[in-house]
Design an enzyme around this catalytic site. Structure first.
Site, short mmCIF file in Angstrom:
data_model
loop_
_atom_site.label_atom_id
_atom_site.label_comp_id
_atom_site.label_asym_id
_atom_site.label_seq_id
_atom_site.Cartn_x
_atom_site.Cartn_y
_atom_site.Cartn_z
N CYS A 14 0.83 -1.20 0.00
CA CYS A 14 0.00 0.00 0.00
C CYS A 14 0.87 1.25 0.00
CB CYS A 14 -0.89 0.01 1.24
SG CYS A 14 -1.83 -1.50 1.48
N GLY B 287 3.08 -3.28 3.38
CA GLY B 287 3.95 -4.44 3.29
C GLY B 287 3.23 -5.75 3.53
N ASP C 1 -2.93 -9.35 8.06
CA ASP C 1 -1.73 -9.21 8.88
C ASP C 1 -1.68 -7.86 9.57
OD1 ASP C 1 -1.44 -8.02 6.42
OD2 ASP C 1 0.66 -8.56 6.16
N ILE D 67 -4.46 -7.34 -0.98
CA ILE D 67 -3.75 -8.59 -1.28
C ILE D 67 -4.22 -9.72 -0.38
CG2 ILE D 67 -1.48 -9.69 -1.40
CD1 ILE D 67 -1.86 -7.50 -3.49
#
Length: 609
Positions: A2, A77, A101, A53
């Site tokens: 991002c 990330g 995450d 993602i």
């Protein structure tokens, strides 16, 4: 993957939302799927541009908060061990609303505080606000895969994934930074945390910053520390390396969107493709570029070996000189500040190809050369290590037979200082000798902490600490320009840590660079690739183009009376170098031509009225 941006006004003035929007708008290419904002009464404002993602639902959107809204996070990330961390936290009583995450980072911070950073294996940069302790906390991954730029004047802290976003804040004045520009002219990359813009800095890899009680402090939580184990056998290292690489590649395929891979003719990307192809149930999409200019630049033969063996869905793009003129301004805009060299052109065009194919994540082989001795100078350094260590019990005495070959392959000039020594004989194209000497002395001082390392490890440290982040900067910007997430499985924390234990004579061995890496991949990667001794690495025929198709374009640029970079470069000398390149294409003397060209274009992009 991002784009993040934000403001922290230390006087607790609530950030202007319009200001945040301007910063976020410049990062739309990094995250076209969602935009989110957060501001509070403590002076903190966050913006997040999302490229979805993992967990594609709205539950993965950012800025993300803890259940009680006391902690807010923006993050860029991937944390590849987030599932393991999540399971540990669940056992401690934590509950999760999403499968992302991002939420793992928040709850890891709640459990471990700032030390949560040591739990993460991945590529990341993030900023976190903790209302309970009035703490602003930001961090960057170990090796510098993901970017984090900031400005701080004592009153206002501004941060973003790219410099262009920081420059959108009204407090930031756009000015050239002479030191950083000179570093580039000498070394191809930066040697400290400065950028080409005054007062805008890059958070160092493996570091975090904290703002508490109106004070900004920094700490390095990880560094490249060699702990060579001379008692272990070659086979034990090789077997562990093989298993670690396989596990890393598998973990880097975690995604809720299609994942592909770069494929060059080298062992690094071929290893990733070979491993992934053995366990994927669907055909793997692979991507490469091609130059039809002879074996020095053409990797198609080796690419075809891997693509055919594993039946990948291969996509290839041919790169031409007109691509250079057409795309250079776009490339430099996305890059913010030039680094390393002309490989950015094929990287940019390959990312465009990935985008148009419909793939959202792509894996590449960055990092192996720096960790395992993949560059030509390591052959010469291996000779020095041979004579220093041949009496060690674990040293293979047969390596003495390769000394003549290593000397021939590697030369004797260090990768970094050798470039400068060459310039000392013809450096009149760079103006300001006093500045040059100052920069060189500054770089030498940075090496003081490596005095106890062997020449081989010292060079490897330098490559990983200064050169690799520049390559990763290229990787990040050229992929994100096309809204593509680029991953680097070989820079998994487990592989890095293991590489720091392996003796150098296992890395350059039996006449081959990256020897233990190649042998660890034996039986997985085709032998034709493993035994190939040609070293390329995103080869770009810029010297040939400067002498032919791009000669007039470059000549006109350097011959113009409107040159903006005259403070740094002597255009008359550059014109002579350009003519010499045209007259003798057998020698590559394009380094100063390229450096001066992108410098001039950078000025035109950033400071033309």
């Amino acid at each position: 993957m991002c784009g993040i941006a934000g403001i922290y006004n230390l006087d607790q003035t609530t950030p202007d939302l319009t200001q945040l929007q301007r910063m976020g708008d410049t990062l739309v290419h990094r995250g076209p799927d969602h935009v989110g904002y957060y501001t509070n009464e403590f002076g903190v404002g966050f913006c997040h541009r999302r490229l979805s993602i993992i967990d594609l639902s709205d539950r993965g959107n950012q800025p993300m908060a803890s259940e009680d809204k006391s902690i807010w996070l923006v993050y860029n990330g991937e944390i590849y061990n987030y599932i393991e961390i999540r399971e540990k936290l669940i056992k401690k009583g934590y509950k999760f609303k999403s499968k992302s995450d991002t939420e793992v980072i928040i709850k890891a911070y709640q459990e471990f505080g700032i030390d949560c950073i040591n739990q993460f294996n991945g590529m990341f940069s993030f900023s976190l606000w903790d209302s309970n302790s009035r703490r602003f906390f930001a961090a960057r991954d170990r090796i510098g895969i993901k970017p984090f730029y900031y400005y701080f004047d004592g009153k206002t802290f501004v941060f973003a994934s790219e410099i262009k976003s920081v420059l959108k804040h009204r407090a930031v004045i756009k000015e050239q930074n002479e030191n950083a520009i000179t570093n580039f002219l000498l070394f191809d990359h930066q040697i400290d945390d400065q950028t080409w813009f005054k007062n805008i800095y890059s958070l160092n890899p493996g570091s975090y910053l904290v703002i508490e009680k109106k004070r900004l402090s920094f700490k390095k939580y990880w560094d490249i520390e060699y702990n060579i184990n001379y008692t272990r056998t070659y086979k034990s290292f090789k077997d562990e390396l093989r298993e670690t690489i396989i596990n890393s590649v598998k973990s880097h395929w975690q995604s809720d969107v299609p994942v592909g891979a770069h494929l060059s003719g080298g062992v690094d990307s071929s290893s990733i493709v070979s491993i992934a192809s053995t366990y994927l149930t669907t055909g793997l999409h692979t991507f490469s570029s091609a130059f039809n200019l002879g074996r020095q630049f053409d990797e198609r033969k080796e690419i075809e070996v891997v693509a055919k063996k594993f039946r990948t869905k291969h996509h290839q793009i041919s790169i031409h000189p007109n691509d250079f003129e057409k795309n250079l301004s776009k490339i430099l805009y996305h890059l913010d500040e030039p680094v390393v060299g002309p490989a950015i052109l094929p990287m940019f065009r390959i990312s465009e190809l990935v985008k148009h194919t419909g793939i959202k994540v792509v894996n590449g082989g960055q990092g192996v050369d720096e960790m395992f001795g993949g560059y030509p100078p390591y052959f010469s350094l291996a000779v020095r290590n041979i004579f220093s260590n041949f009496r060690r019990e674990s040293f293979p005495v047969s390596e003495l037979c390769y000394v003549p070959l290593y000397l021939k392959k590697g030369g004797t000039i260090n990768r970094f200082f050798g470039k400068f020594k060459k310039l000392q004989r013809q450096d009149s194209w760079i103006r300001g000798q006093n500045i040059l000497e100052k920069q060189i002395e500054g770089f030498k001082k940075l090496q003081n902490g490596t005095s106890e390392l062997s020449p081989f490890e010292k060079s490897s440290y330098t490559s990983m600490r200064y050169y690799l982040p520049a390559l990763l900067q290229q990787e990040d910007r050229m992929s994100m320009a096309w809204s593509i997430e680029s991953r680097v499985p070989m820079l998994d924390s487990r592989i890095i840590d293991l590489s720091l234990q392996i003796p150098s004579w296992y890395k350059v061995s039996k006449g081959m660079s990256k020897s233990i890496f190649r042998e660890a991949m034996r039986g997985i990667v085709p032998d034709q690739i493993l035994d190939n001794k040609i070293k390329r690495g995103y080869p770009t025929p810029i010297s040939i183009w400067f002498a032919t198709d791009l000669y007039n374009y470059t000549y006109d640029l350097f011959n113009s009376k409107k040159m903006m970079s005259g403070k740094y470069i002597n255009n008359k000398v550059l014109l002579e170098i350009l003519k010499n390149q045209r007259n003798d294409t057998s020698k590559n003397i394009s380094f100063p031509i390229w450096q001066a060209l992108v410098l001039e274009m950078w000025f035109k992009i950033n400071f033309s009225e």
